[in-house]
Write an enzyme that holds these catalytic residues in place. Sequence first.
Site, PDB file in Angstrom:
ATOM      1  CE1 TYR A 136      -1.485   2.420   4.495  1.00  0.00           C
ATOM      2  CE2 TYR A 136      -2.089   1.198   6.567  1.00  0.00           C
ATOM      3  CZ  TYR A 136      -1.200   1.899   5.705  1.00  0.00           C
ATOM      4  OH  TYR A 136       0.200   1.483   5.715  1.00  0.00           O
ATOM      5  CB  VAL A 184      -1.060   0.039   1.179  1.00  0.00           C
ATOM      6  CG1 VAL A 184      -1.568   1.382   1.063  1.00  0.00           C
ATOM      7  CG2 VAL A 184      -1.963  -1.210   0.949  1.00  0.00           C
ATOM      8  CD  GLU A 185       2.363   3.594   3.960  1.00  0.00           C
ATOM      9  OE1 GLU A 185       2.445   4.695   3.072  1.00  0.00           O
ATOM     10  OE2 GLU A 185       1.493   3.729   4.740  1.00  0.00           O
ATOM     11  CB  THR A 186       6.577   2.247  -1.313  1.00  0.00           C
ATOM     12  OG1 THR A 186       7.184   1.105  -0.792  1.00  0.00           O
ATOM     13  CG2 THR A 186       6.815   3.530  -0.373  1.00  0.00           C
TER      14      THR A 186
END
Length: 328
Positions: free
Chosen positions: A307, A121-123
């Site tokens: 999220y 999800v982040e990168t």
Amino acid sequence: MPAETGAYRASQIGGDFAGYASLQSFIDYMAGKHGFSREYLYGVFSQAKRKQWTLDYLRKSDQSLKSPPGKGSWSRYRAKFLDERHINSGVAFWQKHKHTLERASRQYGVPAEYILGIMAVETTFGSFVGKDRILDALTTLAFDYQRRGDYFRAELENFLVMTRNEHLDPVQPVGSYAGAMGLGQFMPGSFLEWAVDFNGDGRRDLWNPEDSIGSIANYFAQHGWQAGQPVIAGIQGKPSSLDDLQHGLSAAYSPGQLQQRGVVPSKNCGCDGPLRLLLLRHQHGDEYLIGFPNFYVITRYNQSTHYAMAVHELAQAIKLKSAALAAN
């Protein structure tokens, strides 16, 4: 005290933040509390660039926060992450870093797939760690973003301490528009408290996959991850009182409180709570779920039901595909 890194010296603040009395006060504070030389910080902040785009973007985001989630909001959010690119990248990353992930899971009690879910999800496993200099992002938000200025000034303080401790040039690191860093997008305060040197090279480097794996696992463990416990469950039957209960992260219930209202999880978490009632708005209708304590731990990374659900579903999808490939 570690040496200041970088040949930055000036007699006053120049550049985009020249004349900011609030920045001068911050420099005085950093000199008094942490022993930085004023001339060094004048030189560092003379390099900082003001990011007007970031301010405009966050002001628009602040407006959208005031609106309740609309029909299909979870479907739209989910579609951004639950795709072949994220899942296949997770499978490949797992294969490449299998031994490191296994070691982190043993040491911290956090399943490999949830470490991967965060990175996905982040990168997307480091494929996009951000392109803004951390100094620019944090200085802009610390002194020109009124709603959360106190928070970003604290993170700017943490960043300067972090770069000195880790012998990093404070002008060089790049990350997100809000100052998050590395494969797991830690803010500087999270770095100072939870980042670990997992590859044993004497440095904590969140752009390094091994250190990122260990740091995310440590973050989960320190926030109360319960090894072997589930994350979410459906609800048995169709209770009639769901609309009367508060949903989201701020309302916590014991299993008994939910059971009194006819809300029973489809699986037992083996815990006394606290439990959260989650509402996901699909295109075809609304869905209620029960979030166990491990779900709440994921939200300590980002305080959003969407999220945490994306992390959970990606974790399960990556695990399922990895297992299928291993079986063939």
